[in-house]
Design an enzyme around this catalytic site. Structure first.
Site, short mmCIF file in Angstrom:
data_model
loop_
_atom_site.label_atom_id
_atom_site.label_comp_id
_atom_site.label_asym_id
_atom_site.label_seq_id
_atom_site.Cartn_x
_atom_site.Cartn_y
_atom_site.Cartn_z
N ARG A 35 0.83 -1.22 0.00
CA ARG A 35 0.00 0.00 0.00
C ARG A 35 0.86 1.27 0.00
NH1 ARG A 35 -4.99 -1.71 4.03
NH2 ARG A 35 -6.45 -2.27 2.39
N LYS A 200 -12.13 -10.62 8.35
CA LYS A 200 -13.05 -9.52 8.68
C LYS A 200 -14.46 -9.92 8.23
CE LYS A 200 -10.14 -5.36 8.39
NZ LYS A 200 -9.86 -4.18 7.54
N GLY A 351 -6.08 -5.49 1.39
CA GLY A 351 -4.75 -5.33 1.96
C GLY A 351 -4.12 -6.68 2.23
N GLY A 375 -12.61 -4.36 1.65
CA GLY A 375 -13.98 -3.91 1.89
C GLY A 375 -14.42 -2.90 0.84
#
Ligand code: 3PG
Ligand code: MG
Length: 394
Positions: A35, A200, A351, A375
Site C-alpha cells: 500500500r 473480517k 490489503g 472492503g
C-alpha cells in the site's frame, strides 16, 4: 467527472493526500509495503510539481486514542526510503507539532501526520464531531487529494468530511482502481466467479446479499466459511466464529439454494494458530471439538481451482487460511495459482489478499488488477456508493 491531480495547479500549494497506508505489521516491522508503494505515483508527482505535501492515513484500529503499537512512524521511515527524500513526522495529527511542521513545509517537501484513528473524532458516528476534526485537518489545506482507495467505504472525517470542505481531486491510485473495478459492475464476462475469505467476516457478510444474484459461483474459504458450516449444522470446533452470523448465513444459504455458494468440504485443522502445532486434514463435517480450521483442505482447494479455471471473470477477496504461516498457505496459493493460470479478467482485492499473493511470490501483473481495497472493492462491485467517492462528487 471527478478532477484528477493533472487538472489542478499544485506548485507551492498545500496539498493534503488521504492515503491508505494501513499496512500489515509484524511488531514494528512492515510485513508488506504494497500500500505504501501504491501511493508513490501520486506522492512523487505532487512532490515533483512543487506541492507542499501533507500525507495522512489510518493504521489498524487503535480505538480512538494514541497507541504506539499503531504509530505510523515505521511507515514514514519506509516512505522516506522509497521516495528517496526526507519525510517529516511530527508525531501528532492536528496538534501544535503538526501545525508547525506544516508551516515549515517547502515546495516539494512532505509531512506525514500520525495515525488519524488516534483521535476518536476520525471515526465518530456524530457528524458534528467528525466535522470539527475535519475543519482542523482542512485548515491549512489548499487542495485535498483522495488516494486512499482502501478506506473510501468508510464515512470517516478524513475520507468524507474533509473533501466536503476543500477543493478536491483524485490521485492516480483511486483513478486506476475505479477504472479497473468498473469492469465488474457492467457487462461482466461469465461465468462470474467470486472467491471470498479472510477474517473480517462482520464487515463483509452483507456482500452475499448482493453477490448471490450477480455471481454464478461464490467460493467461500477462510474464517468466512465457518458461519456457513455452522448454519449447515456442522460443528466448527474452536474456529474463529461470530455466533451472530450463523443466522444470516442460514438465510443466504436458503436464498442461494442450490447454488451459487460453495463451501469447503475439507479443512486443515490444528489446536492453535502456530506453524509447529500438530495439524491434519479433516472433512468439514468432522472438525474435532478442540481444533480450529486454519486453511481449506486439498480437496476443496482443487475444487475451487477447477471452478476458477472455468470462469470468464474472477473477483477474489480474503485469504483462504492463515497464509502468513507456511503450513496454512496452500489454499490461498491454490486460488492465486488458478487465477494466474486463467485467461479470465482477474481481480484480487484487499490489503491482506494483496499481501498474501506477494508473500507467496506471485507477481502483481499476473492478475488483471490488484486492488488495494478489500472492503472498499467489495462495496464498489456491488454498485454501492462509497462515501469517499460521493464526497468528491458533491
Ligand atoms: C483495510 O485494511 O481494509 C482498510 O485500510 C480499511 O481499514 P478498516 O477496515 O479498519 O476501516
Ligand atoms: Mg485490511
Amino acid at each position: 467527472m471527478m478532477k484528477t491531480i493533472d487538472d489542478v495547479a499544485v506548485a507551492g500549494r498545500c496539498v493534503l493526500v488521504r492515503a491508505d497506508l494501513n499496512v500489515p505489521l509484524d511488531g514494528d516491522r512492515i510485513a508488506d509495503d504494497g500500500r505504501i508503494r501504491a501511493s508513490l505515483p501520486t506522492l512523487a508527482t505532487l512532490i515533483s510539481r512543487g506541492a507542499r505535501v501533507i500525507v495522512c492515513s489510518h493504521l489498524g484500529r487503535p480505538g480512538g486514542r494514541p497507541d504506539l503499537k499503531y504509530s505510523l512512524a515505521p511507515v514514514a521511515a519506509r516512505l522516506a526510503g522509497l521516495l528517496g527524500q526526507e519525510v517529516d513526522f511530527p508525531g501528532d495529527i492536528v496538534g501544535p507539532q503538526a501545525r508547525s511542521a506544516i508551516a515549515a513545509l517547502r515546495p516539494g517537501g512532505l509531512v506525514m501526520l500520525e495515525n488519524l484513528r488516534f483521535d476518536e473524532a476520525e471515526t465518530s458516528k456524530d457528524d458534528m464531531v467528525r466535522g470539527y476534526f475535519a475543519d482542523r485537518l482542512a485548515a491549512p489545506v489548499d487542495l485535498y487529494v483522495a488516494d486512499g482507495f482502501g478506506a473510501m467505504h468508510r464515512k470517516h472525517a478524513s475520507v468524507y468530511d474533509v473533501p466536503l470542505r476543500c477543493v478536491s481531486a483524485v490521485g492516480y491510485l483511486v483513478q486506476a482502481e475505479v477504472a479497473a473495478l468498473r469492469q465488474l459492475t457492467a457487462d461482466i464476462q461469465r461465468p462470474y466467479v467470486v472467491v471470498l475469505g479472510g477474517a473480517k467476516v462482520a464487515d463483509k457478510f452483507d456482500a452475499f446479499g448482493d453477490l448471490i444474484s450477480k455471481a454464478d459461483r461464490i467460493l467461500v474459504g477462510g474464517a468466512m466459511a465457518f458461519p456457513f458450516l455452522a448454519a449447515r449444522g456442522l460443528k466448527t470446533g474452536t474456529s474463529l466464529l461470530e455466533a451472530g452470523q450463523v443466522d444470516a448465513a442460514a438465510r443466504y444459504l436458503e436464498l442461494a439454494a442450490p447454488g451459487p455458494i460453495e463451501l469447503p468440504s475439507d479443512l486443515v485443522v490444528a489446536t492453535e494458530i502456530a506453524a509447529d502445532a500438530p495439524r491434519r486434514v479433516v472433512a468439514a463435517d468432522a472438525i474435532p471439538a478442540d481444533q480450529m480450521g486454519l486453511d481449506i483442505g486439498p480437496e476443496s482447494a482443487a475444487r475451487f481451482a477447477a471452478a476458477i479455471g472455468t470462469a470468464g471473470t474472477i473477483f477474489w477477496n480474503g485469504p483462504m487460511g492463515v497464509f502468513e504461516l507456511a503450513p496454512y498457505a496452500a489454499g490461498t496459493r491454490a486460488v492465486a495459482q488458478a487465477m494466474t493460470d486463467s485467461d479470465a479478467f482477474t481481480v484480487v482485492g484487499g490489503g491482506d489478499t494483496g499481501a498474501a499473493i506477494r508473500a507467496l511470490g506471485f507477481a502483481g501483473d499476473a492478475f488483471g488488477h490488484v486492488s488495494t481495497g478489500g472492503g472498499a472493492s467489495l462495496e464498489f462491485i456491488q454498485g454501492k456508493t462509497l462515501p469517499g467517492l460521493a464526497a468528491l462528487e458533491t
